[in-house]
Design a protein around this motif. Structure first.
Motif, PDB file in Angstrom:
ATOM      1  N   PHE A 247     -13.370  -1.160  -2.670  1.00  0.00           N
ATOM      2  CA  PHE A 247     -14.785  -1.361  -2.370  1.00  0.00           C
ATOM      3  C   PHE A 247     -15.177  -0.972  -0.953  1.00  0.00           C
ATOM      4  N   ASN A 248     -14.211  -0.646  -0.111  1.00  0.00           N
ATOM      5  CA  ASN A 248     -14.504   0.116   1.101  1.00  0.00           C
ATOM      6  C   ASN A 248     -13.243   0.889   1.484  1.00  0.00           C
ATOM      7  N   ASP A 249     -13.362   1.773   2.428  1.00  0.00           N
ATOM      8  CA  ASP A 249     -12.233   2.655   2.751  1.00  0.00           C
ATOM      9  C   ASP A 249     -11.094   1.916   3.437  1.00  0.00           C
ATOM     10  N   ALA A 250     -11.419   0.899   4.236  1.00  0.00           N
ATOM     11  CA  ALA A 250     -10.348   0.134   4.875  1.00  0.00           C
ATOM     12  C   ALA A 250      -9.478  -0.539   3.816  1.00  0.00           C
ATOM     13  N   LEU A 251     -10.103  -1.114   2.796  1.00  0.00           N
ATOM     14  CA  LEU A 251      -9.347  -1.683   1.683  1.00  0.00           C
ATOM     15  C   LEU A 251      -8.520  -0.602   0.991  1.00  0.00           C
ATOM     16  N   GLY A 252      -9.115   0.572   0.819  1.00  0.00           N
ATOM     17  CA  GLY A 252      -8.412   1.671   0.163  1.00  0.00           C
ATOM     18  C   GLY A 252      -7.188   2.110   0.938  1.00  0.00           C
ATOM     19  N   LEU A 253      -7.306   2.170   2.257  1.00  0.00           N
ATOM     20  CA  LEU A 253      -6.157   2.561   3.081  1.00  0.00           C
ATOM     21  C   LEU A 253      -5.047   1.517   2.993  1.00  0.00           C
ATOM     22  N   GLY A 254      -5.431   0.239   2.967  1.00  0.00           N
ATOM     23  CA  GLY A 254      -4.436  -0.814   2.821  1.00  0.00           C
ATOM     24  C   GLY A 254      -3.769  -0.770   1.455  1.00  0.00           C
ATOM     25  N   ALA A 255      -4.580  -0.526   0.404  1.00  0.00           N
ATOM     26  CA  ALA A 255      -4.028  -0.429  -0.950  1.00  0.00           C
ATOM     27  C   ALA A 255      -3.080   0.758  -1.061  1.00  0.00           C
ATOM     28  N   MET A 256      -3.448   1.881  -0.460  1.00  0.00           N
ATOM     29  CA  MET A 256      -2.592   3.062  -0.477  1.00  0.00           C
ATOM     30  C   MET A 256      -1.256   2.771   0.185  1.00  0.00           C
ATOM     31  N   HIS A 257      -1.293   2.067   1.300  1.00  0.00           N
ATOM     32  CA  HIS A 257      -0.071   1.718   2.018  1.00  0.00           C
ATOM     33  C   HIS A 257       0.852   0.870   1.133  1.00  0.00           C
ATOM     34  N   LEU A 259       0.892   0.610  -2.196  1.00  0.00           N
ATOM     35  CA  LEU A 259       1.394   1.400  -3.311  1.00  0.00           C
ATOM     36  C   LEU A 259       2.561   2.284  -2.875  1.00  0.00           C
ATOM     37  N   GLN A 260       2.421   2.922  -1.733  1.00  0.00           N
ATOM     38  CA  GLN A 260       3.480   3.808  -1.258  1.00  0.00           C
ATOM     39  C   GLN A 260       4.739   3.037  -0.883  1.00  0.00           C
ATOM     40  N   LEU A 261       4.570   1.840  -0.324  1.00  0.00           N
ATOM     41  CA  LEU A 261       5.732   1.017  -0.022  1.00  0.00           C
ATOM     42  C   LEU A 261       6.530   0.692  -1.278  1.00  0.00           C
ATOM     43  N   ARG A 262       5.822   0.569  -2.395  1.00  0.00           N
ATOM     44  CA  ARG A 262       6.479   0.198  -3.653  1.00  0.00           C
ATOM     45  C   ARG A 262       6.921   1.412  -4.465  1.00  0.00           C
ATOM     46  N   GLY A 263       6.818   2.571  -3.888  1.00  0.00           N
ATOM     47  CA  GLY A 263       7.345   3.759  -4.532  1.00  0.00           C
ATOM     48  C   GLY A 263       6.382   4.523  -5.409  1.00  0.00           C
ATOM     49  N   TYR A 264       5.119   4.135  -5.419  1.00  0.00           N
ATOM     50  CA  TYR A 264       4.125   4.882  -6.189  1.00  0.00           C
ATOM     51  C   TYR A 264       3.734   6.137  -5.418  1.00  0.00           C
ATOM     52  N   GLU A 265       3.600   7.239  -6.129  1.00  0.00           N
ATOM     53  CA  GLU A 265       3.159   8.480  -5.506  1.00  0.00           C
ATOM     54  C   GLU A 265       1.696   8.714  -5.857  1.00  0.00           C
ATOM     55  N   ILE A 266       0.903   8.969  -4.830  1.00  0.00           N
ATOM     56  CA  ILE A 266      -0.528   9.230  -4.996  1.00  0.00           C
ATOM     57  C   ILE A 266      -0.761  10.719  -4.756  1.00  0.00           C
ATOM     58  N   PRO A 267      -1.372  11.422  -5.720  1.00  0.00           N
ATOM     59  CA  PRO A 267      -2.066  10.947  -6.915  1.00  0.00           C
ATOM     60  C   PRO A 267      -1.252  11.014  -8.208  1.00  0.00           C
ATOM     61  N   GLU A 280     -11.535   8.363   8.938  1.00  0.00           N
ATOM     62  CA  GLU A 280     -10.090   8.214   8.744  1.00  0.00           C
ATOM     63  C   GLU A 280      -9.640   8.704   7.365  1.00  0.00           C
ATOM     64  N   THR A 281     -10.535   8.724   6.371  1.00  0.00           N
ATOM     65  CA  THR A 281     -10.147   9.181   5.038  1.00  0.00           C
ATOM     66  C   THR A 281      -9.683  10.637   5.064  1.00  0.00           C
ATOM     67  N   ARG A 282     -10.197  11.414   6.004  1.00  0.00           N
ATOM     68  CA  ARG A 282      -9.840  12.833   6.093  1.00  0.00           C
ATOM     69  C   ARG A 282      -8.441  13.031   6.668  1.00  0.00           C
ATOM     70  N   TYR A 283      -7.876  11.982   7.273  1.00  0.00           N
ATOM     71  CA  TYR A 283      -6.586  12.100   7.942  1.00  0.00           C
ATOM     72  C   TYR A 283      -5.532  11.183   7.333  1.00  0.00           C
ATOM     73  N   ALA A 284      -5.894  10.489   6.240  1.00  0.00           N
ATOM     74  CA  ALA A 284      -4.901   9.695   5.523  1.00  0.00           C
ATOM     75  C   ALA A 284      -3.911  10.645   4.857  1.00  0.00           C
ATOM     76  N   ARG A 285      -2.809  10.069   4.388  1.00  0.00           N
ATOM     77  CA  ARG A 285      -1.800  10.904   3.740  1.00  0.00           C
ATOM     78  C   ARG A 285      -1.422  10.284   2.404  1.00  0.00           C
ATOM     79  N   ARG A 330     -11.005  14.182  -2.597  1.00  0.00           N
ATOM     80  CA  ARG A 330      -9.938  14.661  -1.722  1.00  0.00           C
ATOM     81  C   ARG A 330      -8.616  14.555  -2.496  1.00  0.00           C
ATOM     82  N   ALA A 331      -7.518  14.624  -1.777  1.00  0.00           N
ATOM     83  CA  ALA A 331      -6.216  14.741  -2.449  1.00  0.00           C
ATOM     84  C   ALA A 331      -5.854  13.526  -3.294  1.00  0.00           C
TER      85      ALA A 331
END
Length: 336
Positions: A247-257, A259-267, A280-285, A330-331
């Motif tokens: 529901f906002n990008d800060a939450l999305g960045l935390g959720a992405m982190h 997921l990646q810690l648990r071995g999920y690959e995005i996308p 910051e969304t343009r520079y996330a990985r 984006r990616a």
């Protein structure tokens, strides 16, 4: 030599008086005319003589911007956009942080800003509709956000429901069915969380997808750690989401982190889309898809409406303006 008002008038094809009216925020100027003048001002880098203008008008040339917080990137970037819009209009913007606290928000409405500034852009978070009568009459105020709407004041907001609906629908169109919602405020009936949750649920219903409460990631704060914790709570329930709407990008960045810690690959494993389209969304990985809620439109429109009120446009019926939105891919939502 610095550009003059006459130079602006000649480039825009209007009179010097029209240029003056645009600069001073007078209402009843055609949109196309205003746009030509503002474009000419930008092209010529015309600088308004603020001191002389304010002496003539008996005003301060200062407006206030009251925001809940500046640690959230959206509010920080909104403040930057408002300051840019104010600068183009020859105004100084002073920022007041209310922490989203009702008492601090009410204090802003009765504090010295009324004598030291010409008007206020006000984004309440702690106040409720029951507090609307406490906003003083006769003051040049433009409301922002979703917490308090009033027929007495101009209001500029974003399309939270349709933005979240569009984000969720984009994921559904990409074949996803187990879509987590990160940032839910249980029991909330108003505000951004409630509206974005309504948009999320509407998109699911339109696609005939059951709304699974196990996919709801609840959190009161909308910061990165909150997004990671909410994402962890969803994953710990044993349900495997194939997409996430944050529901906002800060939450999305935390959720992405998380997921990646648990071995999920995005996308590949999980698609993810946020809301607010912060830098910051343009520079996330990977780079993160998001809903652009029209931040620049909100800033420009709010400053323009406030200038009109300051200039004496009290007879005009207050306006409710909703900014246009768009989904920025984006990616994090790009397959193949």
């Amino acid at each position: 030599m610095p550009a003059t008002m006459r130079d602006v008038a000649e480039l825009a094809g209007v009179s010097v008086k029209t240029v003056s009216n645009v600069i001073n925020g007078y209402p009843y100027i055609k949109g196309a005319t205003r746009e030509r003048v503002e474009t000419a001002i930008a092209q010529l880098s015309y600088e308004v003589n603020v001191t002389a203008r304010n002496l003539r008008r008996g005003s301060t040339g200062v407006i206030g911007l009251a925001l809940p917080e500046l640690s959230l990137p959206y509010f920080a970037e909104l403040a930057d956009s408002v300051m840019d819009a104010g600068h183009r209009a020859g105004l100084t913007v002073v920022i007041e942080r209310t922490r989203g606290d009702r008492d601090e928000e009410l204090a802003v409405l009765t504090s010295t800003w009324r004598s030291s500034t010409d008007g206020l852009l006000f984004s309440p978070l702690g106040m409720t509709p029951d507090d609307e009568p406490l906003i003083p009459d006769g003051a040049p105020i433009v409301l922002l956000g979703e917490r308090v709407f009033s027929p007495r004041f101009d209001h500029v907001t974003m399309d939270n429901i349709e933005g979240a609906r569009a984000a969720t629908a984009r994921l559904i169109a990409l074949g996803r069915r187990r879509i987590a919602a990160i940032g839910v405020h249980p029991g909330e009936a108003m505000g951004s969380a409630a509206l974005r949750f309504a948009g999320y649920r509407a998109a699911l219903a339109e696609a005939g997808i059951p709304d699974d409460p196990r996919l709801h990631g609840a959190t009161q704060l909308w910061h990165r750690p909150s997004g990671a914790a909410a994402m962890a709570s969803v994953l710990d329930r044993g349900v495997a989401p194939d997409a996430v709407v944050a529901f906002n990008d800060a939450l999305g960045l935390g959720a992405m982190h998380e997921l990646q810690l648990r071995g999920y690959e995005i996308p590949r494993d999980v698609l993810l889309i946020g809301f607010d389209d912060i830098e910051e969304t343009r520079y996330a990985r990977p780079t993160m898809s998001s809903v652009d809620p029209g931040r620049e439109f909100i800033a420009d429109t709010a400053v323009r409406l406030l200038r009109e009120r300051i200039a004496g446009g009290t007879a005009r019926t207050p306006r409710l303006v909703t900014a246009p939105h768009r989904v920025v891919d984006r990616a994090s939502t790009t397959l193949g």
